[in-house]
Design an enzyme around this catalytic site. Structure first.
Site, PDB file in Angstrom:
ATOM      1  N   ARG B  34     -67.050  68.452  16.859  1.00 12.62           N
ATOM      2  CA  ARG B  34     -66.178  68.320  15.532  1.00 12.62           C
ATOM      3  C   ARG B  34     -65.166  69.525  15.861  1.00 12.62           C
ATOM      4  NH1 ARG B  34     -70.909  72.057  12.243  1.00 12.62           N
ATOM      5  NH2 ARG B  34     -71.673  73.290  14.334  1.00 12.62           N
ATOM      6  N   GLY B 101     -68.969  77.564  20.357  1.00 15.97           N
ATOM      7  CA  GLY B 101     -69.142  78.975  19.771  1.00 15.97           C
ATOM      8  C   GLY B 101     -69.794  78.960  18.294  1.00 15.97           C
ATOM      9  N   TYR B 164     -70.860  88.789  15.834  1.00 21.90           N
ATOM     10  CA  TYR B 164     -69.940  87.474  16.194  1.00 21.90           C
ATOM     11  C   TYR B 164     -68.771  88.531  17.134  1.00 21.90           C
ATOM     12  CZ  TYR B 164     -66.152  84.074  16.045  1.00 21.90           C
ATOM     13  OH  TYR B 164     -65.201  83.173  15.933  1.00 21.90           O
TER      14      TYR B 164
END
Lengths: 114, 253
Positions: B34, B101, B164
């Protein structure tokens, strides 16, 4: 423990096969080396360390080539460079024979995990 | 030229040691089920590449020149399996796009350890494993292009994205060091730093927060997949062989 003679013989065959794989890869690497690995000395040929002739990037090249060849030949996944190997007093990368013995050990460890 | 002989059975290389323009480039992209990964896969298929993709779930799209693998980028065995399949099928790898990720947006006082581990494993370990295994295949032909993913959250030091941003800062440093270590193997390693893009990754972030973030960009708009692909196109060009260890951040950050 598997100590019967048949298993021992198989292990010996595997060791010889590993030595042959390393020699084949060493011969290919030799084409690029000024100081060549003495493949005629077979197991006793020095690789890395005091008497060894490989610089670290050449050792990297050899290890990666050997890993791939062993993976193809034996259909296993193998990671030769581990923290133990890099800090061992008796380097598994000292000679072709030491490397072959080390690969055998790693392959057995992999199979135990599987 | 690299004089090393390339004569192993199963290798379908015509010109060892350099890049043959008439040959189809082989491109590996992680996280292709995706979002940007899926877009990039189709983008490079459109440019005539042979594309290999992976994701944790089966792909829901297909293409004649596309191979999909189910793989967890944090599992060494999965990564090795993907690279072994590429080696057996194509004998080489030209490009790696380390897109897979995950993000986590939380105040650090409210960030669970499990989230920290998941983000670090996917973003840092996953990127490292694919770099390592891909470089082993790329080095055979003294040619390779690796593109990693950073984010504007690194230079902007965004609140709420401690883990992150930290994971992507690690990717940036990995990119810098890998560029030096792999240079002698003919492999370049660069990174792209996207701004927020309308993907699942920012689906849970409130509009106010996105608005505030965009204000810190010289060009205050959301990024597009095309913006990201444009930077990657540049890094992958064979003419970009003198460009390595660089991070191009989008949006004028």
């Amino acid at each position: 423990m598997s100590g019967n003679s048949e298993t021992t013989l198989m292990a010996t065959d595997r060791f010889r096969e590993l030595v042959n794989i390393i020699i084949t890869q060493a011969q290919e690497l030799n084409e690029e080396l000024e100081d060549k690995i003495d493949v005629d000395a077979r197991e006793d040929a020095p690789l890395f360390g005091k008497e060894g002739i490989l610089k670290s990037i050449e050792l990297v090249n050899l290890i990666v080539a050997v890993e791939q060849a062993v993976e193809d030949q034996f259909d296993v996944f193998l990671t030769l460079a581990d923290e133990k190997a890099m800090s061992q007093k008796t380097s598994p990368f000292k000679t072709i024979g030491a490397l072959a013995a080390y690969i055998e050990k790693r392959m057995d460890e992999e199979m135990d995990q599987a | 030229m690299n004089p090393s002989p390339e004569k192993k059975a199963g290798e379908k290389m015509e010109h060892p040691g350099d890049y043959n323009e008439n040959r189809t480039p082989v491109t590996l992209i992680t996280g292709t089920s995706r979002g940007i990964g899926r877009f990039l896969a189709r983008h490079y298929l459109g440019m005539g590449h042979k594309v290999i993709g992976c994701s944790r779930k089966p792909g829901d799209w297909s293409h004649d020149s596309y191979d999909h693998h189910i793989a967890d980028v944090t599992k060494e065995k999965d990564v090795k399996t993907v690279l072994k399949a590429i080696r057996n099928s194509y004998g080489r790898l030209d490009n790696l796009i380390n897109n897979a990720g995950i993000a986590a947006m939380n105040h650090m006082l409210l960030t669970p350890t499990a989230v920290v581990e998941r983000v670090l494993n996917t973003n840092v370990l996953g990127t490292f494993l694919f770099c390592r295994e891909s470089a082993r295949l790329m080095k055979k032909h003294n040619y390779g292009r690796i593109v990693n993913f950073s984010t504007v959250a690194v230079p902007l030091k965004l609140e709420g994205e401690a883990i992150y941003a930290a994971s992507k800062a690690a990717v940036v440093t990995l990119t810098h060091v890998a560029a030096r270590e792999l240079a002698q193997l003919g492999i370049t390693v660069n990174a792209v730093g996207p701004t927020p893009i309308q993907t699942d990754l920012i689906a849970g972030v409130g509009p106010d927060k996105i608005e505030a973030l965009l204000k810190r960009q010289a060009l205050p708009r959301l990024g597009t997949f095309e913006d990201v692909a444009n930077v990657i196109d540049f890094f992958l060009r064979k003419e970009s062989g003198f460009i390595t260890g660089q991070v191009i951040t989008l949006g004028g950050v």
